[in-house]
Design a protein around this motif. Structure first.
Motif, PDB file in Angstrom:
ATOM      1  N   ALA A  84      41.522  33.863  32.297  1.00 37.19           N
ATOM      2  CA  ALA A  84      40.501  34.403  33.202  1.00 37.19           C
ATOM      3  C   ALA A  84      39.292  34.887  32.406  1.00 37.19           C
ATOM      4  CB  ALA A  84      41.088  35.540  34.036  1.00 37.19           C
ATOM      5  N   LEU A  85      39.537  35.518  31.269  1.00 41.51           N
ATOM      6  CA  LEU A  85      38.435  35.983  30.421  1.00 41.51           C
ATOM      7  C   LEU A  85      37.612  34.805  29.886  1.00 41.51           C
ATOM      8  CD1 LEU A  85      40.298  38.817  28.490  1.00 41.51           C
ATOM      9  CD2 LEU A  85      38.374  39.127  30.084  1.00 41.51           C
ATOM     10  N   GLU A  86      38.290  33.728  29.499  1.00 43.80           N
ATOM     11  CA  GLU A  86      37.592  32.543  29.001  1.00 43.80           C
ATOM     12  C   GLU A  86      36.747  31.901  30.098  1.00 43.80           C
ATOM     13  OE1 GLU A  86      40.700  30.072  27.412  1.00 43.80           O
ATOM     14  OE2 GLU A  86      41.114  31.486  25.779  1.00 43.80           O
ATOM     15  N   ARG A  87      37.304  31.801  31.306  1.00 46.18           N
ATOM     16  CA  ARG A  87      36.546  31.233  32.425  1.00 46.18           C
ATOM     17  C   ARG A  87      35.319  32.093  32.734  1.00 46.18           C
ATOM     18  NH1 ARG A  87      41.715  30.454  33.899  1.00 46.18           N
ATOM     19  NH2 ARG A  87      41.785  32.223  35.332  1.00 46.18           N
ATOM     20  N   ARG A  88      35.496  33.401  32.675  1.00 49.36           N
ATOM     21  CA  ARG A  88      34.388  34.317  32.940  1.00 49.36           C
ATOM     22  C   ARG A  88      33.295  34.147  31.872  1.00 49.36           C
ATOM     23  NH1 ARG A  88      35.409  40.354  34.910  1.00 49.36           N
ATOM     24  NH2 ARG A  88      35.976  39.130  36.726  1.00 49.36           N
ATOM     25  N   ALA A  89      33.687  33.984  30.626  1.00 48.97           N
ATOM     26  CA  ALA A  89      32.718  33.832  29.534  1.00 48.97           C
ATOM     27  C   ALA A  89      31.927  32.524  29.660  1.00 48.97           C
ATOM     28  CB  ALA A  89      33.437  33.884  28.185  1.00 48.97           C
ATOM     29  N   LYS A  90      32.534  31.493  30.237  1.00 50.72           N
ATOM     30  CA  LYS A  90      31.879  30.189  30.377  1.00 50.72           C
ATOM     31  C   LYS A  90      31.019  30.087  31.641  1.00 50.72           C
ATOM     32  CE  LYS A  90      35.473  27.671  27.911  1.00 50.72           C
ATOM     33  NZ  LYS A  90      36.579  26.712  28.037  1.00 50.72           N
ATOM     34  N   ALA A  91      31.095  31.082  32.514  1.00 50.79           N
ATOM     35  CA  ALA A  91      30.334  31.044  33.767  1.00 50.79           C
ATOM     36  C   ALA A  91      28.840  31.142  33.460  1.00 50.79           C
ATOM     37  CB  ALA A  91      30.763  32.187  34.676  1.00 50.79           C
ATOM     38  N   PRO A  92      28.037  30.475  34.266  1.00 48.92           N
ATOM     39  CA  PRO A  92      26.578  30.570  34.058  1.00 48.92           C
ATOM     40  C   PRO A  92      26.111  32.026  34.139  1.00 48.92           C
ATOM     41  CG  PRO A  92      27.101  28.852  35.652  1.00 48.92           C
ATOM     42  CD  PRO A  92      28.376  29.589  35.361  1.00 48.92           C
ATOM     43  N   ALA A  93      25.152  32.376  33.275  1.00 52.85           N
ATOM     44  CA  ALA A  93      24.682  33.761  33.184  1.00 52.85           C
ATOM     45  C   ALA A  93      24.066  34.250  34.489  1.00 52.85           C
ATOM     46  CB  ALA A  93      23.687  33.890  32.046  1.00 52.85           C
ATOM     47  N   ASN A  94      23.477  33.340  35.272  1.00 48.82           N
ATOM     48  CA  ASN A  94      22.833  33.748  36.524  1.00 48.82           C
ATOM     49  C   ASN A  94      23.814  33.842  37.701  1.00 48.82           C
ATOM     50  OD1 ASN A  94      23.283  31.015  36.728  1.00 48.82           O
ATOM     51  ND2 ASN A  94      21.321  30.574  37.720  1.00 48.82           N
ATOM     52  N   GLU A  95      25.073  33.495  37.469  1.00 50.39           N
ATOM     53  CA  GLU A  95      26.088  33.547  38.524  1.00 50.39           C
ATOM     54  C   GLU A  95      26.723  34.933  38.543  1.00 50.39           C
ATOM     55  OE1 GLU A  95      30.131  31.193  38.914  1.00 50.39           O
ATOM     56  OE2 GLU A  95      28.409  29.823  39.004  1.00 50.39           O
ATOM     57  N   PRO A  96      26.716  35.607  39.709  1.00 46.19           N
ATOM     58  CA  PRO A  96      27.307  36.954  39.745  1.00 46.19           C
ATOM     59  C   PRO A  96      28.812  36.908  39.485  1.00 46.19           C
ATOM     60  CG  PRO A  96      26.619  36.257  41.946  1.00 46.19           C
ATOM     61  CD  PRO A  96      26.201  35.183  40.993  1.00 46.19           C
ATOM     62  N   VAL A  97      29.280  37.861  38.714  1.00 53.91           N
ATOM     63  CA  VAL A  97      30.700  37.944  38.384  1.00 53.91           C
ATOM     64  C   VAL A  97      31.390  38.796  39.443  1.00 53.91           C
ATOM     65  CG1 VAL A  97      32.377  38.749  36.686  1.00 53.91           C
ATOM     66  CG2 VAL A  97      30.248  37.672  35.934  1.00 53.91           C
ATOM     67  N   ALA A  98      32.429  38.251  40.030  1.00 54.72           N
ATOM     68  CA  ALA A  98      33.175  38.988  41.056  1.00 54.72           C
ATOM     69  C   ALA A  98      34.231  39.867  40.404  1.00 54.72           C
ATOM     70  CB  ALA A  98      33.819  38.014  42.031  1.00 54.72           C
ATOM     71  N   LYS A  99      34.350  41.073  40.886  1.00 53.77           N
ATOM     72  CA  LYS A  99      35.403  42.007  40.468  1.00 53.77           C
ATOM     73  C   LYS A  99      36.548  41.849  41.456  1.00 53.77           C
ATOM     74  CE  LYS A  99      37.093  45.873  38.572  1.00 53.77           C
ATOM     75  NZ  LYS A  99      38.355  45.536  38.010  1.00 53.77           N
ATOM     76  N   THR A 100      37.782  41.835  40.948  1.00 51.73           N
ATOM     77  CA  THR A 100      38.931  41.707  41.846  1.00 51.73           C
ATOM     78  C   THR A 100      39.670  43.035  41.960  1.00 51.73           C
ATOM     79  OG1 THR A 100      40.439  41.026  40.092  1.00 51.73           O
ATOM     80  CG2 THR A 100      39.282  39.271  41.289  1.00 51.73           C
ATOM     81  N   TYR A 101      40.293  43.196  43.103  1.00 52.51           N
ATOM     82  CA  TYR A 101      41.103  44.374  43.391  1.00 52.51           C
ATOM     83  C   TYR A 101      42.409  43.895  44.024  1.00 52.51           C
ATOM     84  CZ  TYR A 101      36.536  46.548  42.932  1.00 52.51           C
ATOM     85  OH  TYR A 101      35.305  46.934  42.463  1.00 52.51           O
TER      86      TYR A 101
END
Length: 162
Positions: A84-101
């Protein structure tokens, strides 16, 4: 005389039995609380993307089955978070990162022995990107075998049925 002897014996033994049952019920209550804490810790370390904390709640020889795949062992299970951390790091910088609960409810714990329990809970994952409303991203339930090793309760087997 036999009835009187039986009554005296019961009167002498009953307090010891009651005391032993109280100790057992107190130990069971502590074990139940420890398992409930383990399940809550799972949600917190997952949502924090804490790979070491996540792996530590599983037994060394744990199995985790979900999505048609089974991961064997703590190192492989740790990969859930590192992936999950690797996928998050590869996401485009302009794409908002979703927080999960992770929201866990309707927990049921059945003890098989002093060192093993079955656990089942419903779960929801609520996801929220900055500036967006929360969305229920997924729902399901866990079926776990929880074991006590070296005084610590750990997940030995977790299945998330399809």
């Amino acid at each position: 005389v036999a009835i009187l002897t039986s009554l005296v014996l019961v009167a002498a033994v009953a307090p010891q039995i009651a005391s032993a049952e109280k100790v057992l019920s107190e130990a069971r209550a502590r074990d139940r609380a420890a398992i409930e804490n383990l399940i809550v810790t799972y949600a917190h370390v997952y949502d924090a993307l804490d790979a070491d904390g996540y792996a530590a709640i599983f037994a060394e020889d744990a199995d985790f089955t979900f999505g048609g795949n089974t991961l064997h062992g703590r190192a492989a299970i740790r990969g859930v978070i590192t992936g999950a951390l690797e996928r998050r790091a590869k996401a485009p910088a302009n794409e908002p990162v979703a927080k999960t609960y992770h929201i866990i409810s309707n927990t049921r714990i059945d003890f098989v022995s002093d060192t093993e329990a079955r656990h089942r809970s419903y779960w929801q994952v609520v996801s929220r990107a900055e500036g967006s409303p929360p969305v229920v991203a997924n729902v399901g339930y866990y079926e776990d075998v929880i074991v006590k090793r070296n005084g610590e309760w750990l997940i030995r087997s977790r299945v998330i049925p399809q």
